[in-house]
Write a protein that holds these residues in place. Structure first.
Motif, PDB file in Angstrom:
ATOM      1  N   LEU A 196       7.347  51.845  39.851  1.00  0.00           N
ATOM      2  CA  LEU A 196       7.097  52.038  38.427  1.00  0.00           C
ATOM      3  C   LEU A 196       5.599  51.968  38.150  1.00  0.00           C
ATOM      4  O   LEU A 196       4.917  51.070  38.658  1.00  0.00           O
TER       5      LEU A 196
ATOM      6  N   ILE B 294       5.213  47.755  41.495  1.00  0.00           N
ATOM      7  CA  ILE B 294       4.561  48.055  40.225  1.00  0.00           C
ATOM      8  C   ILE B 294       3.141  48.557  40.487  1.00  0.00           C
ATOM      9  O   ILE B 294       2.335  47.856  41.099  1.00  0.00           O
TER      10      ILE B 294
ATOM     11  N   ARG C  47      12.619  50.471  31.783  1.00  0.00           N
ATOM     12  CA  ARG C  47      13.005  51.144  33.022  1.00  0.00           C
ATOM     13  C   ARG C  47      13.442  50.135  34.079  1.00  0.00           C
ATOM     14  O   ARG C  47      14.400  50.373  34.828  1.00  0.00           O
TER      15      ARG C  47
ATOM     16  N   ASN D 123       3.011  50.970  35.567  1.00  0.00           N
ATOM     17  CA  ASN D 123       2.988  50.131  34.364  1.00  0.00           C
ATOM     18  C   ASN D 123       1.861  50.566  33.422  1.00  0.00           C
ATOM     19  O   ASN D 123       0.873  49.869  33.235  1.00  0.00           O
TER      20      ASN D 123
ATOM     21  N   LYS E 109       7.890  50.253  27.818  1.00  0.00           N
ATOM     22  CA  LYS E 109       8.630  51.310  28.517  1.00  0.00           C
ATOM     23  C   LYS E 109       8.922  50.932  29.963  1.00  0.00           C
ATOM     24  O   LYS E 109      10.005  51.211  30.488  1.00  0.00           O
ATOM     25  N   THR E 110       7.954  50.293  30.608  1.00  0.00           N
ATOM     26  CA  THR E 110       8.152  49.875  31.999  1.00  0.00           C
ATOM     27  C   THR E 110       9.227  48.815  32.099  1.00  0.00           C
ATOM     28  O   THR E 110      10.074  48.840  33.004  1.00  0.00           O
TER      29      THR E 110
ATOM     30  N   LEU F   8       6.353  41.428  33.674  1.00  0.00           N
ATOM     31  CA  LEU F   8       7.612  42.162  33.755  1.00  0.00           C
ATOM     32  C   LEU F   8       8.756  41.257  34.202  1.00  0.00           C
ATOM     33  O   LEU F   8       9.885  41.390  33.719  1.00  0.00           O
TER      34      LEU F   8
END
Length: 218
Positions: free
Chosen positions: A173, A129, A184, A175, A180-181, A26
């Motif tokens: 979040l 996460i 965001r 994951n 999508k994560t 990420l």
């Protein structure tokens, strides 16, 4: 002359998670989205892994040197993890924040707490996460192929302790879908950049509005 409303202070973007939840991937997505982001290069006493470069991936130092840096106040945060010391040198981070550049931190909950208690806390953004499941977390660790079975077991044993600190973060979040994560995560960073204390030019603008009001320009 630059527009004061275009000025901003940088953010300390803290990403934390148990090993295998996807924070490194990420972080990479975030840097691909905004190449001006810089990664805080941590100092560590552990040995380099294959392919790691001193000064790029980590500053590899002796334990004596690390403890000297801590004693001299040169670390923004530091921790002892899996038998080694890790820490973030404060000087480069301070320069980046004042220069309006965001800095990414891949640290555990101990590092997040120390940054929260530092002089730069007001410019921090912390995001935890979570994995979609413990089974998936272990599968990802095995799939990385970086660690021995013993190390994987140690990481799994430690994962719940790390997860238990999720409540101290600004955002959390799950994951379960990387795309999508990542989307965001980008939304969170964009919004936080607009926080009042991140925009030093706002005070100048408000004073300008006040002067115009008092001069009867309304």
């Amino acid at each position: 002359m630059s527009d004061p409303l275009e000025q901003r202070r940088g953010l300390l973007i803290i990403l934390s998670s148990p090993s295998g939840a996807g924070k490194s991937t990420l972080a990479k997505r975030l840097m691909e989205w905004d190449p001006t982001l810089s990664f805080s290069v941590s100092a560590t006493t552990r040995d380099p892994r294959p392919g790691e470069v001193d000064g790029k991936d980590y500053h590899f130092v002796t334990e004596a040197k690390f403890k000297e840096m801590v004693a001299q106040g040169e670390m923004l945060e530091h921790a002892h993890v899996f038998g080694n010391f890790y820490g973030s040198p404060a000087g480069p981070v301070r320069e980046a924040i004042e220069g309006g550049r965001d800095v990414l931190f891949d640290v555990d909950w101990q590092g997040e707490v120390q940054i929260r208690n530092s002089a730069m806390a007001s410019h921090s953004l912390s995001i935890f996460i979570l994995p979609p499941s413990i089974k998936e977390l272990k599968s990802r660790l095995i799939g990385r192929g970086q660690d021995s079975d013993e190390v994987i077991q140690r990481r799994m044993h430690k994962s719940w302790d790390e997860i238990s600190h999720w409540g101290s973060y600004d955002y959390v979040l799950v994951n379960d879908d990387l795309d999508k994560t990542a989307a965001r995560l980008i939304t969170i960073v964009e919004a936080t950049r607009q926080r009042r204390n991140q925009q030093p030019g706002l005070l100048t603008h408000v004073r300008k509005l006040q002067a115009e009001f008092e001069e009867g320009d309304q």
